[in-house]
Each structure stands twice: as structure tokens, then as C-alpha cells.
Design an enzyme around this catalytic site. Sequence first.
Site, mmCIF file in Angstrom:
data_model
loop_
_atom_site.group_PDB
_atom_site.id
_atom_site.type_symbol
_atom_site.label_atom_id
_atom_site.label_comp_id
_atom_site.label_asym_id
_atom_site.label_seq_id
_atom_site.Cartn_x
_atom_site.Cartn_y
_atom_site.Cartn_z
ATOM 1 N N ASP A 8 -11.224 2.589 -13.141
ATOM 2 C CA ASP A 8 -10.986 2.086 -11.747
ATOM 3 C C ASP A 8 -10.057 1.313 -11.733
ATOM 4 O OD1 ASP A 8 -11.359 0.084 -9.863
ATOM 5 O OD2 ASP A 8 -13.513 0.713 -9.624
ATOM 6 N N GLY A 30 -10.355 3.235 0.037
ATOM 7 C CA GLY A 30 -9.375 3.927 -0.824
ATOM 8 C C GLY A 30 -9.244 3.376 -2.114
ATOM 9 N N ASP A 32 -7.192 0.172 -1.729
ATOM 10 C CA ASP A 32 -7.481 -0.805 -0.874
ATOM 11 C C ASP A 32 -8.315 -1.360 -0.808
ATOM 12 O OD1 ASP A 32 -5.559 -2.399 0.402
ATOM 13 O OD2 ASP A 32 -5.438 -1.013 2.354
ATOM 14 N N SER A 120 -0.565 7.054 -3.094
ATOM 15 C CA SER A 120 -0.214 8.503 -1.730
ATOM 16 C C SER A 120 -0.429 9.624 -1.756
ATOM 17 C CB SER A 120 1.800 8.800 -1.155
ATOM 18 O OG SER A 120 2.447 7.585 -0.891
#
Length: 172
Positions: A8, A30, A32, A120
Site C-alpha cells: 500500500d 482508488g 487517491d 492509470s
Amino acid sequence: MIELVLGDITDQDVDVIVNAANSSLLGGSGVDGAIHRKGGPEILAACRELRAGHYGGGLKTGHAVATTAGRLLAKWVVHTVGPVWSDIEDHSSLLDACHRNSVKVASGLGARTIAFPAISTGIYGWPLDSAASIALAATTEQIAELSHITTVRFVLFDQTAYKAFERALKRR
Ligand code: ADP
């Protein structure tokens, strides 16, 4: 110089962690969402200040900007906006730019260590193998030009992402 870690990104003890933000800079899902949750409200407050100033129209795809990392171990979060995957148009140069600009911003802050997520490859749908090779090429080339970044760590959230980056690293 380049490290791959399964884990993480919000747990990383590095100078800079890179956020796969959206152009609003006001949080999302996600990675963010995880950064804002764990980093606390200071990060969102800093993003709102950016929106009130130079970034009134938001952050453009491929660009990068730094804020505090709030309660995270890192000193700064560098927010960048990755391109959305398209079958029709090639947006590789924007994914390349995200990585290069994030390294440039981090380097400008005096950072030595920087951690990236697989930008992405979540909601934005970029195929992992392609994203991995673009990310590795862009960061390797950019740090070669900037002497004080010593470590680029890619923090991969699951085995599939980790394996894709491992394959891309072996191909280099
Ligand atoms: P994007 O909109 O750029 O696709 P996402 O946040 O949806 O961004 O996903 C980017 C990548 O980050 C995905 O591979 C996702 O699995 C991964 N990810 C999600 N949460 C975390 C986290 N806490 N740490 C590291 N990677 C994460």
C-alpha cells in the site's frame, strides 16, 4: 535505484509519494482516496488552496504538483493526473509525462526517495504491461538527469500488477 514492492503506497517511508489524482485535485477513489483518508484533511486543504490559486482550472493530464503529505510518513505528496486509456488514440506520451514531471517536482523539493503507484491502471483502464514499461522507462531516464533522487519505488497493490512490473523490469 528502481524497487518493486507489493503493498500500500500510504505505508511507504519515502520523501515523496505520488498520487494518481484526477484533474479536480479534490479527491477520488482508488489510490487517491486512500492517500486522503490516511493523510488526513491537511492534504485536501492544500489541494483546495491550489485550486483557489494557480490551478483554478484543475491540474492538466501529465502535469504534477506537490502538497504536504499530512499525517503520512512521506514529506510530500506529488499529485499527477494520468491519461485515461484509449483504444483509438495513443496517450502514451501523457503517461510518460506524468512520471517525468513527478520526478522533476520531487527533485525540486530536494527529495531523494519517491514512491509511485501504477498510474492509470485502475479506473483509467491502462493495460498493466504497457503502463509498467512506460513508467519504468520514464522514471529511469528522468532520474539519470537528476542526481539527487536515489530510489524510485513502485508500490503495486496486487500480485497481477507486481508481476507486470517485474516482467517489464526484466525486459529492460
Ligand atoms: P487511475 O485513475 O490513475 O487508474 P486508480 O487509483 O484507480 O488510478 O488506480 C491506480 C493503481 O493504484 C491501480 O493499479 C490500483 O490497484 C492501485 N491502488 C489502489 N489503491 C492503492 C494503494 N493504497 N496503494 C498502492 N496502489 C493502489
